[in-house]
Design an enzyme around this catalytic site. Sequence first.
Site, PDB file in Angstrom:
ATOM      1  N   GLY A 124     -51.615 -69.832   2.149  1.00  7.89           N
ATOM      2  CA  GLY A 124     -50.461 -68.925   2.112  1.00  7.89           C
ATOM      3  C   GLY A 124     -50.604 -67.913   0.975  1.00  7.89           C
ATOM      4  CG  ASP A 125     -50.758 -69.338  -2.893  1.00  7.04           C
ATOM      5  OD1 ASP A 125     -49.574 -69.193  -2.538  1.00  7.04           O
ATOM      6  OD2 ASP A 125     -51.168 -70.348  -3.492  1.00  7.04           O
TER       7      ASP A 125
HETATM    8  P1  ADP Z   1     -48.708 -71.849   3.629  1.00 10.70           P
HETATM    9  O1  ADP Z   1     -49.843 -72.319   2.762  1.00 10.70           O
HETATM   10  O2  ADP Z   1     -47.830 -70.861   2.942  1.00 10.70           O
HETATM   11  O3  ADP Z   1     -47.954 -72.944   4.337  1.00 10.70           O
HETATM   12  P2  ADP Z   1     -50.161 -71.425   6.100  1.00 10.70           P
HETATM   13  O4  ADP Z   1     -50.600 -72.853   6.061  1.00 10.70           O
HETATM   14  O5  ADP Z   1     -49.333 -71.004   7.260  1.00 10.70           O
HETATM   15  O6  ADP Z   1     -49.424 -70.968   4.762  1.00 10.70           O
HETATM   16  O7  ADP Z   1     -51.493 -70.541   6.062  1.00 10.70           O
HETATM   17  C1  ADP Z   1     -51.509 -69.154   5.899  1.00 10.70           C
HETATM   18  C2  ADP Z   1     -52.442 -68.519   6.908  1.00 10.70           C
HETATM   19  O8  ADP Z   1     -53.757 -69.083   6.777  1.00 10.70           O
HETATM   20  C3  ADP Z   1     -52.038 -68.759   8.366  1.00 10.70           C
HETATM   21  O9  ADP Z   1     -51.117 -67.757   8.778  1.00 10.70           O
HETATM   22  C4  ADP Z   1     -53.394 -68.648   9.068  1.00 10.70           C
HETATM   23  O10 ADP Z   1     -53.756 -67.306   9.271  1.00 10.70           O
HETATM   24  C5  ADP Z   1     -54.361 -69.258   8.050  1.00 10.70           C
HETATM   25  N1  ADP Z   1     -54.554 -70.702   8.289  1.00 10.70           N
HETATM   26  C6  ADP Z   1     -54.051 -71.728   7.579  1.00 10.70           C
HETATM   27  N2  ADP Z   1     -54.426 -72.927   8.113  1.00 10.70           N
HETATM   28  C7  ADP Z   1     -55.191 -72.632   9.178  1.00 10.70           C
HETATM   29  C8  ADP Z   1     -55.900 -73.407  10.167  1.00 10.70           C
HETATM   30  N3  ADP Z   1     -55.873 -74.746  10.142  1.00 10.70           N
HETATM   31  N4  ADP Z   1     -56.580 -72.755  11.143  1.00 10.70           N
HETATM   32  C9  ADP Z   1     -56.606 -71.409  11.185  1.00 10.70           C
HETATM   33  N5  ADP Z   1     -55.972 -70.624  10.285  1.00 10.70           N
HETATM   34  C10 ADP Z   1     -55.277 -71.218   9.305  1.00 10.70           C
END
Ligand code: ADP
Length: 306
Positions: A249-250
């Site tokens: 997310g960061d």
């Molecule tokens: P946070 O860390 O704020 O919860 P996310 O987990 O949604 O944020 O991750 C941010 C972005 O990173 C997602 O919108 C996606 O584009 C990418 N991402 C994170 N985890 C995955 C994954 N398992 N597969 C593909 N893309 C991912």
Amino acid sequence: MNPSVDISYPLEKFNLDTVNRVVKVSKTPGGKGLNVTRVLKQLNDEVVATGFIGGALGTDIQKKLLEKGIKNNFFEISGETRNCIAILHEGNQTEILEKGPTITKSESDNFLEHFEKLVKSKEIKIIAISGSLPDGLEINYYSKMIEICEKYKKSVVLDCSGKALLEVLKNEYKPKVIKPNTEELSQLIGKDVSKNPDELKKVLKDKLFEKIEWIIVSLGADGAFAKHNDKFYKVNVPNIKVVNPVGSGDSTVAGITSAIYENASDENLLRKANVLGMLNAMEKLTGFVNLENYDKLFNEVEILEI
Ligand code: ADP
């Protein structure tokens, strides 16, 4: 506003109530804001880190950032910067997170002056604010910071949650972008929100989000759902080999900030933000991206206006 020195202790087995000896220790500047900073630096964007630091660990953060060529202009406080410990054992990650220092009233006021000096500088074009507020700061502290940014017509990308975010949404000074995940969104509106695009579309039309130009809801492996003024987008991402998604997310916030600075189109902003999130998830380190795979993933992301 509450950085840390993140310690990682890898252990084959974590033994309770006895001694555990660690051979390979890593200690790195951490916290959401510094993750964003690191990714921006890897993109070759000019970036300055700020916030509160204090004590020997604060000095250590400044030293380590400078070693990596990352400019910083922190505000020194009487309290001590915290450690956050992650014990990696048997496929688990047990975390011990210090709360961090309590900010005094005068430190709270004086930081806003320090921040204003930075914001008004011609070199500062955009401000990314991430993470929770340390103790001692009023819950509307981010609103005060955003008000300063608005005074100098500088855009803000805000990534925070809970009461601090709610307070910002209720205030008249708005960030240009917020990036909640579904958990943070659910917390905000007080009911469970799924990853269903129709449901997300309805939720983001809520009055609470009025006047926020961009709302980008990150959905992990499901990509993202975004609202830009009256337009809605679903972002689909390819399957990737996930190593450690902490900090994705960061990394996404760094991508959003960088893209806004470049005046990117909606489509390119969403591509950049998601690719950087993915690249972070593909690495062991938090707030680290291997840009070799950038172009390939950039073309594989699908953006649908819905
Ligand atoms: P946070 O860390 O704020 O919860 P996310 O987990 O949604 O944020 O991750 C941010 C972005 O990173 C997602 O919108 C996606 O584009 C990418 N991402 C994170 N985890 C995955 C994954 N398992 N597969 C593909 N893309 C991912």
